[in-house]
Scaffold this active site. Sequence first.
Site, PDB file in Angstrom:
ATOM      1  N   GLU A 163      -2.476   6.745   8.204  1.00 50.62           N
ATOM      2  CA  GLU A 163      -3.328   7.575   7.350  1.00 50.62           C
ATOM      3  C   GLU A 163      -4.292   8.385   8.168  1.00 50.62           C
ATOM      4  O   GLU A 163      -4.700   7.974   9.254  1.00 50.62           O
ATOM      5  CB  GLU A 163      -4.194   6.674   6.438  1.00 50.62           C
ATOM      6  CG  GLU A 163      -3.510   6.183   5.218  1.00 50.62           C
ATOM      7  CD  GLU A 163      -4.444   5.393   4.307  1.00 50.62           C
ATOM      8  OE1 GLU A 163      -5.622   5.194   4.652  1.00 50.62           O
ATOM      9  OE2 GLU A 163      -3.963   4.973   3.246  1.00 50.62           O
TER      10      GLU A 163
ATOM     11  N   ARG B 250      -6.793  -7.983  -9.389  1.00 53.90           N
ATOM     12  CA  ARG B 250      -7.457  -9.274  -9.608  1.00 53.90           C
ATOM     13  C   ARG B 250      -8.935  -9.012  -9.828  1.00 53.90           C
ATOM     14  O   ARG B 250      -9.403  -7.887  -9.716  1.00 53.90           O
ATOM     15  CB  ARG B 250      -7.295 -10.154  -8.369  1.00 53.90           C
ATOM     16  CG  ARG B 250      -7.806  -9.417  -7.126  1.00 53.90           C
ATOM     17  CD  ARG B 250      -7.890 -10.302  -5.921  1.00 53.90           C
ATOM     18  NE  ARG B 250      -7.907  -9.542  -4.689  1.00 53.90           N
ATOM     19  CZ  ARG B 250      -8.987  -9.064  -4.089  1.00 53.90           C
ATOM     20  NH1 ARG B 250     -10.169  -9.221  -4.634  1.00 53.90           N
ATOM     21  NH2 ARG B 250      -8.900  -8.402  -2.956  1.00 53.90           N
TER      22      ARG B 250
ATOM     23  N   HIS C 124     -14.011  -3.552   8.566  1.00 55.67           N
ATOM     24  CA  HIS C 124     -13.305  -3.243   7.316  1.00 55.67           C
ATOM     25  C   HIS C 124     -13.515  -4.308   6.247  1.00 55.67           C
ATOM     26  O   HIS C 124     -12.761  -4.387   5.293  1.00 55.67           O
ATOM     27  CB  HIS C 124     -11.806  -3.038   7.548  1.00 55.67           C
ATOM     28  CG  HIS C 124     -11.501  -2.058   8.632  1.00 55.67           C
ATOM     29  ND1 HIS C 124     -11.924  -0.752   8.595  1.00 55.67           N
ATOM     30  CD2 HIS C 124     -10.836  -2.188   9.802  1.00 55.67           C
ATOM     31  CE1 HIS C 124     -11.536  -0.125   9.691  1.00 55.67           C
ATOM     32  NE2 HIS C 124     -10.876  -0.978  10.451  1.00 55.67           N
TER      33      HIS C 124
ATOM     34  N   LYS D  14       0.818  -1.215   0.000  1.00 57.56           N
ATOM     35  CA  LYS D  14       0.000   0.000   0.000  1.00 57.56           C
ATOM     36  C   LYS D  14       0.855   1.271   0.000  1.00 57.56           C
ATOM     37  O   LYS D  14       0.439   2.292  -0.563  1.00 57.56           O
ATOM     38  CB  LYS D  14      -0.921  -0.002   1.222  1.00 57.56           C
ATOM     39  CG  LYS D  14      -2.019  -1.076   1.190  1.00 57.56           C
ATOM     40  CD  LYS D  14      -2.905  -0.956   2.426  1.00 57.56           C
ATOM     41  CE  LYS D  14      -3.617  -2.254   2.762  1.00 57.56           C
ATOM     42  NZ  LYS D  14      -4.671  -2.642   1.846  1.00 57.56           N
TER      43      LYS D  14
HETATM   44  P1  ADP Z   1     -12.644  -7.767  -1.896  1.00 56.25           P
HETATM   45  O1  ADP Z   1     -12.653  -6.289  -1.963  1.00 56.25           O
HETATM   46  O2  ADP Z   1     -12.635  -8.415  -3.228  1.00 56.25           O
HETATM   47  O3  ADP Z   1     -13.612  -8.326  -0.957  1.00 56.25           O
HETATM   48  P2  ADP Z   1     -10.729  -8.548   0.065  1.00 56.25           P
HETATM   49  O4  ADP Z   1      -9.467  -7.814   0.344  1.00 56.25           O
HETATM   50  O5  ADP Z   1     -11.788  -8.569   1.082  1.00 56.25           O
HETATM   51  O6  ADP Z   1     -11.223  -8.017  -1.328  1.00 56.25           O
HETATM   52  O7  ADP Z   1     -10.329 -10.050  -0.291  1.00 56.25           O
HETATM   53  C1  ADP Z   1     -11.115 -10.865  -1.118  1.00 56.25           C
HETATM   54  C2  ADP Z   1     -10.916 -12.271  -0.699  1.00 56.25           C
HETATM   55  O8  ADP Z   1      -9.587 -12.628  -0.937  1.00 56.25           O
HETATM   56  C3  ADP Z   1     -11.203 -12.468   0.763  1.00 56.25           C
HETATM   57  O9  ADP Z   1     -12.485 -12.987   0.961  1.00 56.25           O
HETATM   58  C4  ADP Z   1     -10.139 -13.435   1.185  1.00 56.25           C
HETATM   59  O10 ADP Z   1     -10.647 -14.758   1.148  1.00 56.25           O
HETATM   60  C5  ADP Z   1      -9.091 -13.325   0.142  1.00 56.25           C
HETATM   61  N1  ADP Z   1      -7.907 -12.626   0.611  1.00 56.25           N
HETATM   62  C6  ADP Z   1      -7.702 -11.298   0.661  1.00 56.25           C
HETATM   63  N2  ADP Z   1      -6.485 -11.016   1.101  1.00 56.25           N
HETATM   64  C7  ADP Z   1      -5.889 -12.179   1.327  1.00 56.25           C
HETATM   65  C8  ADP Z   1      -4.596 -12.567   1.776  1.00 56.25           C
HETATM   66  N3  ADP Z   1      -3.690 -11.675   2.063  1.00 56.25           N
HETATM   67  N4  ADP Z   1      -4.318 -13.864   1.905  1.00 56.25           N
HETATM   68  C9  ADP Z   1      -5.257 -14.785   1.596  1.00 56.25           C
HETATM   69  N5  ADP Z   1      -6.469 -14.497   1.147  1.00 56.25           N
HETATM   70  C10 ADP Z   1      -6.799 -13.219   1.023  1.00 56.25           C
HETATM   71  P1  ADP Z   2      -7.692  -4.036   2.694  1.00 58.76           P
HETATM   72  O1  ADP Z   2      -6.459  -4.318   1.913  1.00 58.76           O
HETATM   73  O2  ADP Z   2      -7.756  -4.783   3.953  1.00 58.76           O
HETATM   74  O3  ADP Z   2      -8.911  -4.118   1.826  1.00 58.76           O
HETATM   75  P2  ADP Z   2      -8.046  -1.134   2.580  1.00 58.76           P
HETATM   76  O4  ADP Z   2      -6.930  -0.164   2.588  1.00 58.76           O
HETATM   77  O5  ADP Z   2      -8.733  -1.341   1.281  1.00 58.76           O
HETATM   78  O6  ADP Z   2      -7.501  -2.511   3.151  1.00 58.76           O
HETATM   79  O7  ADP Z   2      -9.086  -0.707   3.678  1.00 58.76           O
HETATM   80  C1  ADP Z   2     -10.160  -1.531   4.058  1.00 58.76           C
HETATM   81  C2  ADP Z   2     -11.327  -0.692   4.540  1.00 58.76           C
HETATM   82  O8  ADP Z   2     -10.962   0.143   5.642  1.00 58.76           O
HETATM   83  C3  ADP Z   2     -11.847   0.282   3.500  1.00 58.76           C
HETATM   84  O9  ADP Z   2     -12.793  -0.335   2.652  1.00 58.76           O
HETATM   85  C4  ADP Z   2     -12.456   1.375   4.346  1.00 58.76           C
HETATM   86  O10 ADP Z   2     -13.759   1.036   4.770  1.00 58.76           O
HETATM   87  C5  ADP Z   2     -11.574   1.406   5.549  1.00 58.76           C
HETATM   88  N1  ADP Z   2     -10.550   2.458   5.401  1.00 58.76           N
HETATM   89  C6  ADP Z   2      -9.355   2.312   4.805  1.00 58.76           C
HETATM   90  N2  ADP Z   2      -8.654   3.461   4.822  1.00 58.76           N
HETATM   91  C7  ADP Z   2      -9.432   4.362   5.438  1.00 58.76           C
HETATM   92  C8  ADP Z   2      -9.261   5.752   5.798  1.00 58.76           C
HETATM   93  N3  ADP Z   2      -8.137   6.407   5.534  1.00 58.76           N
HETATM   94  N4  ADP Z   2     -10.277   6.371   6.441  1.00 58.76           N
HETATM   95  C9  ADP Z   2     -11.419   5.712   6.751  1.00 58.76           C
HETATM   96  N5  ADP Z   2     -11.625   4.416   6.463  1.00 58.76           N
HETATM   97  C10 ADP Z   2     -10.651   3.729   5.820  1.00 58.76           C
HETATM   98 MG    MG Z   3      -9.349  -2.986   0.207  1.00 60.22          MG
END
Ligand code: ADP
Ligand code: ADP
Ligand code: MG
Length: 665
Positions: free
Chosen positions: A203, A300, A238, A119
């Site tokens: 952040e 993806r 989240h 990130k």
């Molecule tokens: P989306 O926005 O598509 O829901 P997520 O970040 O929630 O994205 O991840 C989608 C799916 O991918 C999750 O339900 C989880 O099963 C899998 N996933 C996400 N990150 C990881 C990771 N670091 N290792 C293994 N599986 C992951």
């Molecule tokens: P992940 O890789 O686990 O999906 P993200 O960076 O996409 O991580 O963040 C997951 C969730 O956390 C976002 O969908 C949002 O709801 C919340 N989030 C992330 N960053 C922020 C932010 N700066 N302020 C408020 N909510 C946030």
């Molecule tokens: Mg995300």
Amino acid sequence: MTKPFSKILIANRGEIACRVIRSAHQMGIATVAVYSDADAGALHVALAGEAVHIGGAAAADSYLRADPIIAAALTTGAEAIHPGYGFLSENPEFVDAVTEAGLVFVGPSAQAIRAMGLKDAAKDLMTKAGVPVVPGYQGARQEVDFLAEEAGRIGYPVLIKARAGGGGKGMRKVERPGDFAEALASAQREGQAAFGDAHVLVEKFIAAPRHIEVQVFGDNHGNAVHLFERDCSLQRRHQKVIEEAPAPGMTEALRAAMTSAAVTAAKAINYSGAGTIEFIVDGSGPLRPDGFWFMEMNTRLQVEHPVTEAITGVDLVEWQLRVAAGAPLPLAQEDLQIRGHAFEARLYAEDPSNGFLPATGTLEHLSFSATARNDSGVRSGDAISPFYDPMIAKVITHAGSRAAALAALLAALRGTHVAGTATNAEFLTALAQNREFANGQGFDTGLIERNVEALIARPPLTELQIAVAAIAALGLDPDAPEFGFRLWGDANHDLRLIHDGELIDRQLIMTGNGAIRLTGGATGPLSLTDLRIDGPAITARSGATRQQVQAVAHVITRKADRLVSVLNDGVVRDLILPDARAGGAAVIDHSNVVTAPMTGTIISLSAKAGDAVEAGARLGVIEAMKMETALVAPRAGTITAITCAIGDAVEGGAVLISLAEEAAA
Ligand code: ADP
Ligand code: ADP
Ligand code: MG
């Protein structure tokens, strides 16, 4: 159109493997599934043309192993590998290995994945490309004092994020400086444990945040388009729960700004294939073109891609396969349009009334509404195993307007019936009726947390549910000649059922001609007429309102007790008809015992018989699916017995610790 490949391998399981196989078969492409020990009988294996066993049940022994997957593709003559989401989908070393083996990876280049994988680096890249990013610190320094100072400069509340994070893990919101050091340590620990990387960024926590993301698509010829936005603001911890497209309250100006930033981002890394640019949007007032910031890119296919398919009419998996084979994008930007509105709800085996703990078990009954698209990787009779994501299905609806699509979602959820494991179905049904959400204004990622008590509240058991449970558990047959006369030697039956450990005492009276009367309930007697039973489906007319009632009752026998799940309007109630000889042994007085909150393993016990304990005292810890849950004393008292030991595998609901009965006051 010609088909891009003759045969592909799908390096995944569950609903997404089934989803990819479906499009491949529609295109005339043969498919190869891979499976672990736990998945030999899984739906994705049954659907694929061929299947290859790749290892043990744990993901690390199978779906995360590049070598046996690539070997399976080579031996079966597959030309390409589709990674689905999760597992190896965002692993650049896997992409390199696939390419080196002379196969095509259905997805972006390893280089593009590397550019967006962390990130912090992704935010730097986006800043250079002129895309607005969430303000914060994403540099190399990691000392606690330095990061705390940065947090102060950014301004509280802040969000600490593991840079390698995904699936909402490794994130901590911090409200005040005094909490920073502890939150940092915990985010670092989680990042290290889940992703092998403790490095974090800090952040600004955006107030009233909306999660709005843009679907992008690139090809190998330098083209990139967007397929509009999805709103994924309904989240818990989240993680997305219900998604929709387009985003409510979206303006043309903001859409233009966000989609052009997303396409700029994709072009900055020569992106090929399906990708998602996630933005956080200021939802504290009407959406503004200067109120959005880049969070991360997912390189993806996204879990929630079906809502985009619904509003654009594009099959994103088909596009992925064509583009991976070298074809240009099938449509240009001006050919893409939004039609109507779509929702997706994620149905999980988890227990909302028990902290949303993941649930396992056999799906004794699983049926979906025919009015929705139901993307699932399981069937009736399949097990939800502890090894993988406990998703049962995604329920997707599409209609001309947001209100109509939401009404369709509610109806589809009410028509979804799962018995055998706890699910979030009732929670989703409650969420689909939330006023703020339905209005589509002023809702943000905190909506679920603010309303969680109301969303998980379960209305008390109804007389109808009790009647249906009794009919099913007793094997009542209205077509039998003796119905209504002397089914049990008497038309009057004393009924004893157990629900949530509580005894339900009723009288069931056969009143003749397929009619019954249930008496003894606090809400008065219930009369059902015109009773019809067709397998597990029970229909009848109810009382004065003459409403048609419909329920599915599923009975399984455990030991000598009969377990009935009554499913009606998306609501499931589990009742037990205890073995008459055991005299109602299944009645549990929860004020006197600690039961297992889920099926799991006892990993510690810190009390013994004879100990005096305070209410809320931690008596031990149970673990399931890598999550630990404390066993807590329900009240102050003296422990009389501990009926489990460290290392025991226990069933959910089993009595583990008993307290001495309280002397009557
Ligand atoms: P989306 O926005 O598509 O829901 P997520 O970040 O929630 O994205 O991840 C989608 C799916 O991918 C999750 O339900 C989880 O099963 C899998 N996933 C996400 N990150 C990881 C990771 N670091 N290792 C293994 N599986 C992951
Ligand atoms: P992940 O890789 O686990 O999906 P993200 O960076 O996409 O991580 O963040 C997951 C969730 O956390 C976002 O969908 C949002 O709801 C919340 N989030 C992330 N960053 C922020 C932010 N700066 N302020 C408020 N909510 C946030
Ligand atoms: Mg995300």
